[in-house]
Design an enzyme around this catalytic site. Structure first.
Site, short mmCIF file in Angstrom:
data_model
loop_
_atom_site.label_atom_id
_atom_site.label_comp_id
_atom_site.label_asym_id
_atom_site.label_seq_id
_atom_site.Cartn_x
_atom_site.Cartn_y
_atom_site.Cartn_z
N LYS A 165 0.78 -1.24 -0.12
CA LYS A 165 -0.12 -0.01 -0.04
C LYS A 165 1.08 1.31 0.09
O LYS A 165 0.43 2.35 -0.70
CB LYS A 165 -0.85 0.10 1.24
CG LYS A 165 -1.83 1.15 1.38
CD LYS A 165 -2.83 0.93 2.44
CE LYS A 165 -2.30 0.70 3.85
NZ LYS A 165 -1.73 1.85 4.41
N ARG B 141 -10.16 3.70 9.38
CA ARG B 141 -9.77 2.44 9.78
C ARG B 141 -10.98 1.81 10.65
O ARG B 141 -11.16 0.63 10.85
CB ARG B 141 -8.79 2.36 10.77
CG ARG B 141 -7.40 2.32 10.02
CD ARG B 141 -6.74 1.15 9.65
NE ARG B 141 -5.51 0.82 10.20
CZ ARG B 141 -4.29 1.40 9.96
NH1 ARG B 141 -4.20 2.26 8.89
NH2 ARG B 141 -3.23 0.93 10.39
N ARG C 226 10.68 -6.46 6.87
CA ARG C 226 10.87 -5.05 6.93
C ARG C 226 11.37 -4.64 8.32
O ARG C 226 12.09 -3.65 8.51
CB ARG C 226 9.51 -4.26 6.61
CG ARG C 226 9.42 -2.89 6.33
CD ARG C 226 8.20 -2.39 5.75
NE ARG C 226 7.06 -2.19 6.64
CZ ARG C 226 5.78 -1.84 6.35
NH1 ARG C 226 5.60 -1.70 5.05
NH2 ARG C 226 4.95 -1.72 7.07
N ARG D 293 11.70 -0.95 12.55
CA ARG D 293 10.60 -0.47 13.14
C ARG D 293 10.08 -1.47 14.55
O ARG D 293 9.79 -2.69 14.29
CB ARG D 293 9.43 -0.53 11.94
CG ARG D 293 9.26 0.45 10.95
CD ARG D 293 8.48 0.42 9.90
NE ARG D 293 7.25 0.32 10.36
CZ ARG D 293 6.13 0.41 9.72
NH1 ARG D 293 5.97 0.85 8.39
NH2 ARG D 293 4.85 0.25 10.10
N ARG E 11 -1.31 -6.97 14.31
CA ARG E 11 -1.91 -5.69 13.74
C ARG E 11 -2.69 -6.23 12.37
O ARG E 11 -3.61 -5.52 12.19
CB ARG E 11 -0.56 -5.09 13.16
CG ARG E 11 0.05 -4.18 14.01
CD ARG E 11 1.56 -3.59 13.50
NE ARG E 11 1.45 -2.48 12.15
CZ ARG E 11 2.22 -2.34 11.28
NH1 ARG E 11 3.24 -3.04 11.47
NH2 ARG E 11 1.86 -1.55 10.44
P1 AMP Z 1 0.12 2.04 9.58
O1 AMP Z 1 1.39 2.65 8.95
O2 AMP Z 1 -0.96 2.74 8.57
O3 AMP Z 1 0.18 0.59 9.52
O4 AMP Z 1 -0.31 2.56 10.75
C1 AMP Z 1 0.53 2.25 11.84
C2 AMP Z 1 -0.04 2.49 13.18
O5 AMP Z 1 -0.67 3.35 13.46
C3 AMP Z 1 -1.42 1.51 13.46
O6 AMP Z 1 -0.93 0.14 14.01
C4 AMP Z 1 -2.18 2.26 14.41
O7 AMP Z 1 -1.62 2.06 15.62
C5 AMP Z 1 -2.05 3.66 14.10
N1 AMP Z 1 -2.97 4.01 13.12
C6 AMP Z 1 -2.78 4.45 11.74
N2 AMP Z 1 -3.77 5.09 11.08
C7 AMP Z 1 -4.73 4.72 12.07
C8 AMP Z 1 -6.11 4.97 11.97
N3 AMP Z 1 -6.78 5.60 10.87
N4 AMP Z 1 -6.71 4.81 13.16
C9 AMP Z 1 -6.29 4.36 14.32
N5 AMP Z 1 -4.86 4.07 14.38
C10 AMP Z 1 -4.06 4.26 13.40
#
Ligand code: AMP
Length: 191
Positions: free
Chosen positions: A13, A88, A127, A133, A144
């Protein structure tokens, strides 16, 4: 053009959304990036969000909706943006609809990138070593993904009912996947 881009972590993505914002010339709003930046900065938002992120859980809706609303009201989002990792939850999707309606705008399309689960897990664990990370060890990755799948169905059903959902096959090379995305985006407004 206002686009929501949905896909599990590790689905490609990030790569595809970078290409798409460049192709369309719109702003890229990644809530994951915004939240990671807030954590690095040590801002109030970052301090609140960190615990959830380290556990692979979602950050509370109010916090996320606030930062997205603030970001979307900036001039570079006036004519469109790509929302990456947001919404989300159903609450976030409803809040986004309200924001867009109040500003006399609307979503053009919701893209859902689908990828094979085993492939996603191996990409994510790989990764962890290259990007260092903290949220990408295998236990957290599995958590996740579980959170993602629980929530994603609610959001994608919501957009499916509105006739906005387009599913993209995320398997294959980045070039192959991007061709599929462009085909959908290029067809908008032509049907
Ligand atoms: P991502 O890089 O999009 O996978 O986001 C990493 C982390 O940020 C996620 O595991 C959540 O803890 C938080 N996060 C990102 N976007 C959201 C969202 N729209 N709502 C809630 N938590 C978010």
């Amino acid at each position: 053009m206002f686009i929501v881009f949905i896909g599990p972590p590790g689905s490609g993505k990030g790569t595809q959304s970078n290409r798409l914002v460049e192709y369309l010339g719109v702003a890229h709003l990644s809530t994951g990036d915004m939240l990671r930046f807030a954590v690095q900065e040590g801002s109030e938002l970052g301090k609140e969000a960190k615990g959830y992120m380290d556990n692979g859980a979602l950050v509370p809706d109010e916090l996320v909706v606030d930062i997205v609303g603030l970001r979307m009201s900036q001039p570079d989002c006036a004519n469109g943006c790509l929302l990456d990792g947001f919404p989300r939850t159903l609450n976030q999707a409803v809040a986004l609809d309200e924001y867009l309606r109040e500003n006399e705008k609307a979503l053009d399309v919701v893209l859902e990138l689908k990828a094979d689960e085993a492939e996603v897990i191996s990409r994510l664990v790989g990764r962890a070593t290259t990007e260092n990370r903290a949220d990408d060890d295998s236990e957290t990755v599995t958590k996740r993904l579980k959170v993602f799948h629980q929530q994603a169905a609610i959001v994608t059903d919501y957009y499916k009912e509105q006739g906005l959902l387009e599913i993209i096959d995320g398997m294959g090379s980045p070039d192959e996947v991007f061709v599929r995305i462009k085909r959908v985006v290029d067809s908008l407004g032509n049907d």
